[in-house]
Design an enzyme around this catalytic site. Structure first.
Site, PDB file in Angstrom:
ATOM      1  N   LEU A  47       0.815  -1.210   0.000  1.00  0.00           N
ATOM      2  CA  LEU A  47       0.000   0.000   0.000  1.00  0.00           C
ATOM      3  C   LEU A  47       0.846   1.255   0.000  1.00  0.00           C
ATOM      4  CD1 LEU A  47      -3.008  -0.803   2.346  1.00  0.00           C
ATOM      5  CD2 LEU A  47      -2.979  -0.627  -0.133  1.00  0.00           C
ATOM      6  N   CYS A  48       1.956   1.227  -0.720  1.00  0.00           N
ATOM      7  CA  CYS A  48       2.724   2.464  -0.801  1.00  0.00           C
ATOM      8  C   CYS A  48       3.149   2.708  -2.249  1.00  0.00           C
ATOM      9  CB  CYS A  48       3.904   2.456   0.149  1.00  0.00           C
ATOM     10  SG  CYS A  48       4.751   0.897   0.256  1.00  0.00           S
ATOM     11  N   GLY A  49       2.207   2.579  -3.148  1.00  0.00           N
ATOM     12  CA  GLY A  49       2.449   2.903  -4.555  1.00  0.00           C
ATOM     13  C   GLY A  49       3.514   2.010  -5.160  1.00  0.00           C
TER      14      GLY A  49
END
Lengths: 292, 136
Positions: A90-92
């Site tokens: 969930l951090c690109g």
């Protein structure tokens, strides 16, 4: 054509997604500030250490019997790739960028006939690389940096690398991590840590300064080199932690914005179909009345 | 002639001190040495001890350090330490706690490497315990 109820359900679900992503963004922003402060606070030590080592190494590197961590083993056959990623997603593109860069490096090395060993710091990298390079992974740390990066954790990694090196398990070590530039940009970086690359300027420029060594230059070097390795690992971990939070913040920001757009589009659709239904009912009533 | 030198005291976590001082005492492995301006360039390892910062002929600040490196040039002194604790944070209770921790570490130590670390921690704690009376 989805019914009005379906649309309502979708709108509520997107709304709660938006709430979650915007909360995650806030959390990442506050963690980012802390991680950034820590990364910046650690810089002076690493810089001075590098300078000191540069001064010392300039004199010692050319000499026979120089410390192997500085001069290398004289071979270039076995490479250790230290892949630093986050433990969570969930951090690109943060993790995938690092992993992609690592794969490129590994392929390059394999193509030139080198043996590659992989050390993973961070769960995501280990999970992804395990698929293709299962046999090359020598170890994986996945419990580090849960809350904040502390020096003792970096030390564990560095000690392990040092031990492997002195056991003759590899010749060259390279770290892959993301250097923190700003919340928007993180630069994936390759850094060779063993043998330690002596800054070129120091080998020539500071030759005039002759130091007294207490106890002896070899002994200092022997202590300084492993210490420097730990510091470099520590710095990479800090930079990585800050980068992760930056990437997460950016990713969550755009997710929040996307959710907002989606809510607008869905609301529009919901209102249109509600209006269409009302109109249809009216037409039915009117045409019914006219028929009488 | 320069009458001050630039002192930088740095731990892995942060830059603790960066200022012009008159003299500084550094606990080198081969003995405590004082650094005045125009000192000969020196590199030394450190043992547990106090770094004393002199300003106006008196100790202005005092830090307990566990070990590290010092680089001296004629105009500056850079001290890289593993851990530095300002004197104001040193209490008898703190010393005792450190001692207990070091001893526990030694008990648990299994490998050669662990033992070395534990012994170093114990060294530092013992130094503190001995220095105790002059601290409080």
């Amino acid at each position: 054509m989805p019914s009005l109820k379906d649309l309502r359900v979708r709108i509520t679900s997107v709304q709660s997604t938006k709430k979650i992503t915007s909360a995650m963004k806030m959390v990442a922003a506050s963690k980012l500030r802390r991680a950034q402060d820590a990364a910046e606070a650690a810089r002076p030590y690493a810089e001075r250490m590098e300078r000191m080592l540069g001064n010392l190494a300039g004199g010692a590197a050319g000499r026979a019997g120089a410390a192997p961590m500085l001069a290398g083993t004289g071979k270039d056959d076995v490479h250790l790739v230290v892949v630093m990623t986050a433990n969570r997603g969930l951090c690109g593109g943060f993790n995938s960028n690092i992993i992609r860069a690592s794969r490129v490096l590994i392929r390059e090395l394999l193509a030139t006939g080198k043996t590659v060993k992989i050390l993973c710091v961070g769960r995501k990298g280990a999970e992804s690389l395990r698929r293709d390079y299962k046999d090359q992974i020598v170890n994986a740390f996945s419990e580090f940096g849960r809350k904040v990066v502390v020096f003792s954790e970096a030390n564990v990694v560095a000690t392990m690398i040092t031990e492997m090196f002195f056991a003759g398990q590899f010749d060259v070590a390279t770290m892959v991590y993301a250097r923190f530039k700003s919340a928007m940009t993180q630069v994936v970086t390759r850094q060779q840590i063993i043998p330690f690359p002596v800054p070129a300027a120091n080998t020539a420029g500071d030759a005039a300064m002759v130091y007294d060594y207490e106890p002896s230059d070899q002994e200092i070097l022997g202590e300084l080199l492993p210490r420097n390795l730990a510091i470099q690992v520590f710095r990479a971990m800090l930079e990585n932690a800050a980068s992760e939070q930056g990437a997460k913040m950016t990713a969550m920001d755009s997710a929040t914005r996307n959710a907002g757009e989606m809510i607008n589009a869905l609301t529009m659709k919901y209102n249109r179909s509600r209006q269409a239904m009302i109109t249809k009912e009216l037409i039915e009533i009117i045409s019914g009345a006219e028929a009488l | 002639m320069a009458d001050t030198l630039k002192l930088e005291l740095v731990s892995p976590e942060r830059l603790l001190l960066s200022e012009q001082v008159e003299m500084v005492l550094v606990p080198g492995t081969e003995g405590v040495f004082g650094v005045l301006p125009l000192h000969a360039p020196t590199l030394s390892t450190l043992k547990p001890g106090f770094v004393d910062v002199y300003q106006g002929n008196a100790v202005k600040e005092r830090f307990f350090v566990t070990g590290g490196f010092a680089e001296v040039t004629p105009t500056s002194c850079t001290v890289l330490v593993d851990e530095a604790i300002p004197q104001s944070n040193l209490t008898a209770a703190y010393t005792a706690e450190r001692m207990a921790k070091a001893k526990a570490l030694l008990d648990q130590a299994t490998g050669e490497e662990d033992r070395k670390k534990a012994l170093a921690a114990l060294d530092a704690a013992e130094f503190l315990a001995q220095a105790g009376p002059e601290l409080h």
